[in-house]
Design a protein around this motif. Structure first.
Motif, PDB file in Angstrom:
ATOM      1  N   VAL A 163       0.873  -1.177   0.000  1.00 25.50           N
ATOM      2  CA  VAL A 163       0.000   0.000   0.000  1.00 25.50           C
ATOM      3  C   VAL A 163       0.908   1.223   0.000  1.00 25.50           C
ATOM      4  N   LYS A 164       0.723   2.098  -1.002  1.00 22.20           N
ATOM      5  CA  LYS A 164       1.554   3.298  -1.132  1.00 22.20           C
ATOM      6  C   LYS A 164       0.673   4.530  -1.236  1.00 22.20           C
ATOM      7  N   GLY A 165       1.268   5.657  -0.924  1.00 21.94           N
ATOM      8  CA  GLY A 165       0.555   6.916  -1.073  1.00 21.94           C
ATOM      9  C   GLY A 165       1.377   8.057  -0.523  1.00 21.94           C
ATOM     10  N   GLU A 166       0.749   9.210  -0.462  1.00 20.17           N
ATOM     11  CA  GLU A 166       1.423  10.386   0.076  1.00 20.17           C
ATOM     12  C   GLU A 166       0.406  11.271   0.756  1.00 20.17           C
ATOM     13  N   ARG A 167       0.751  11.721   1.946  1.00 23.90           N
ATOM     14  CA  ARG A 167      -0.086  12.698   2.646  1.00 23.90           C
ATOM     15  C   ARG A 167       0.695  13.998   2.694  1.00 23.90           C
ATOM     16  N   ALA A 168       0.156  15.011   2.000  1.00 19.53           N
ATOM     17  CA  ALA A 168       0.832  16.303   1.931  1.00 19.53           C
ATOM     18  C   ALA A 168      -0.065  17.368   2.540  1.00 19.53           C
ATOM     19  N   GLU A 169       0.548  18.345   3.132  1.00 17.65           N
ATOM     20  CA  GLU A 169      -0.168  19.481   3.713  1.00 17.65           C
ATOM     21  C   GLU A 169       0.359  20.736   3.058  1.00 17.65           C
ATOM     22  N   GLU A 170      -0.515  21.451   2.406  1.00 18.43           N
ATOM     23  CA  GLU A 170      -0.127  22.682   1.724  1.00 18.43           C
ATOM     24  C   GLU A 170      -0.543  23.883   2.556  1.00 18.43           C
ATOM     25  N   LEU A 171       0.361  24.816   2.750  1.00 21.15           N
ATOM     26  CA  LEU A 171       0.059  26.053   3.468  1.00 21.15           C
ATOM     27  C   LEU A 171      -0.048  27.201   2.480  1.00 21.15           C
ATOM     28  N   ASP A 172      -0.870  28.167   2.820  1.00 21.55           N
ATOM     29  CA  ASP A 172      -0.934  29.387   2.015  1.00 21.55           C
ATOM     30  C   ASP A 172       0.371  30.153   2.190  1.00 21.55           C
ATOM     31  N   ASN A 173       0.629  31.105   1.305  1.00 20.07           N
ATOM     32  CA  ASN A 173       1.865  31.895   1.368  1.00 20.07           C
ATOM     33  C   ASN A 173       2.028  32.627   2.688  1.00 20.07           C
ATOM     34  N   SER A 174       0.921  33.025   3.289  1.00 18.16           N
ATOM     35  CA  SER A 174       0.995  33.801   4.534  1.00 18.16           C
ATOM     36  C   SER A 174       1.036  32.920   5.776  1.00 18.16           C
ATOM     37  N   GLU A 175       0.953  31.611   5.619  1.00 19.71           N
ATOM     38  CA  GLU A 175       0.907  30.704   6.769  1.00 19.71           C
ATOM     39  C   GLU A 175       2.272  30.084   7.056  1.00 19.71           C
ATOM     40  N   VAL A 176       2.548  29.899   8.332  1.00 20.19           N
ATOM     41  CA  VAL A 176       3.782  29.240   8.771  1.00 20.19           C
ATOM     42  C   VAL A 176       3.410  28.312   9.925  1.00 20.19           C
TER      43      VAL A 176
END
Length: 171
Positions: free
Chosen positions: A104-117
């Motif tokens: 079982v393969k995959g990827e969990r990614a979290e994208e932030l907006d430009n203004s977020e840290v």
């Protein structure tokens, strides 16, 4: 009556405790006020330690890839693998089968907006791959995969008649 390092008989211990309570009341503090004050001081100490650690240790740790937790369950008729995959969709998960090894393969990614840290990041992200050697009595042609509420359940029937499959669609 001073408390010494000797063992104190239970009757004398009661007298000592009563004496301590009386002395606390004489100082103008009840036992409840004393307990609340200790709790307040311990909370402050805990916050001070956390602030110190956060200044010293970086809060972002991107060195760890996401490794989903898994349970393997066996019944009289089936084997089942349950993987926790919160935040993923069916399209982001790939199940493959080769030479009686289920992957079982995959990827969990979290994208932030430009203004977020990130101020703190505890949820793991990244590419994952989990492989499972299947028992010989699994009919791989009848493997069923269902993804609901962030849990992938792969059910494999036990059988004497063995048929092979190479990929498993997720329902």
């Amino acid at each position: 009556m001073p408390i010494r390092h000797k063992s104190i008989p239970p009757i004398q211990l009661g007298i000592v405790i009563a004496h301590i309570k009386v002395n606390l009341k004489e100082m103008g503090k009840s036992m409840n006020d004393f307990t609340v004050d200790i709790e307040r001081q311990l909370n402050k100490l805990g916050k001070d330690i956390q602030d110190f650690v956060e200044r010293i240790v970086p809060l972002e740790d991107r060195g760890h890839d996401f490794t989903p937790a898994c349970d393997i369950v066996e019944s009289d008729e089936t084997y089942a693998i349950k993987l926790d995959l919160p935040g993923l969709s069916k399209k982001e998960i790939n199940i493959a089968l080769k030479e009686h090894v289920l992957t079982v393969k995959g990827e969990r990614a979290e994208e932030l907006d430009n203004s977020e840290v990130y101020r703190r990041q505890e949820r793991s992200t990244g590419v994952f791959s989990r492989s499972f050697a299947l028992p010989e009595n699994v009919n791989t042609a009848e493997i069923d995969a269902v993804f609901r509420n962030g849990v992938l359940t792969i059910t494999m029937p036990k059988s004497d008649v063995l048929n092979d499959a190479e990929s498993i669609p997720i329902k």
